[in-house]
Design an enzyme around this catalytic site. Structure first.
Site, mmCIF file in Angstrom:
data_model
loop_
_atom_site.group_PDB
_atom_site.id
_atom_site.type_symbol
_atom_site.label_atom_id
_atom_site.label_comp_id
_atom_site.label_asym_id
_atom_site.label_seq_id
_atom_site.Cartn_x
_atom_site.Cartn_y
_atom_site.Cartn_z
ATOM 1 N NE ARG A 176 -1.684 1.733 3.611
ATOM 2 C CZ ARG A 176 -1.192 2.964 3.819
ATOM 3 N NH1 ARG A 176 -1.516 3.941 3.020
ATOM 4 N NH2 ARG A 176 -0.382 3.206 4.814
ATOM 5 C CD GLU A 191 -1.800 26.523 -6.298
ATOM 6 O OE1 GLU A 191 -2.596 26.219 -7.221
ATOM 7 O OE2 GLU A 191 -1.949 27.540 -5.607
ATOM 8 C CG PHE A 224 -22.289 30.018 -11.187
ATOM 9 C CD1 PHE A 224 -21.000 30.341 -10.816
ATOM 10 C CD2 PHE A 224 -23.345 30.486 -10.419
ATOM 11 C CE1 PHE A 224 -20.758 31.141 -9.706
ATOM 12 C CE2 PHE A 224 -23.120 31.284 -9.308
ATOM 13 C CZ PHE A 224 -21.824 31.613 -8.955
ATOM 14 C CE LYS A 241 -13.624 25.601 -9.514
ATOM 15 N NZ LYS A 241 -13.611 25.961 -10.931
#
Length: 128
Positions: free
Chosen positions: A15, A75, A92, A100
């Site tokens: 794993r 990031e 949308f 976001k």
């Protein structure tokens, strides 16, 4: 196996070995598809090299590179959230925008932290 079947989960060292390759794939994907990730990584590498020359000891070096790694990690998380939201639909939705925007805000805070640490350090060097 069709595209939709989930392979059986590996256990133990197998794993861990598979996880290493999944991580490599994630880094490769981020590098290829995300310009912001590339920019952060290049800036981080520059700062890590610079910290290696400027830092007086290991602790100072570690504190200088901490915001670099933090921003790279943030990031990756930001890009992951964006990909997941984009996957769920093309139209949308206010909650998608909020997700976001919050991920982007996390990166902004990481970059502010980076700027404060390095700005204060370089200012102290300059004023000596």
């Amino acid at each position: 196996m069709s595209d939709f079947e989930v392979p059986p989960k590996a256990k133990g060292f197998k794993r861990l070995f598979k996880a290493l390759f999944y991580s490599k794939d994630g880094l490769k994907c981020a590098w290829i598809e995300e310009s912001a990730f590339r920019q952060i990584v290049i800036l981080a590498l520059f700062c890590i090299v610079l910290a290696s020359y400027l830092a007086k000891d290991f602790l100072e070096w570690g504190l200088l590179i901490l915001p670099c790694f933090l921003s790279v990690v943030v990031e990756l998380i930001n890009s992951s959230i964006e990909k997941a939201v984009d996957f769920t639909g093309t139209e949308f939705h206010p909650l998608a925008k909020k997700a976001k925007d919050m991920a982007s805000a996390a990166q902004l805070i990481g970059l502010i932290f980076w700027t404060l640490i390095w700005g204060r350090y370089l200012l102290a060097l300059y004023l000596k």
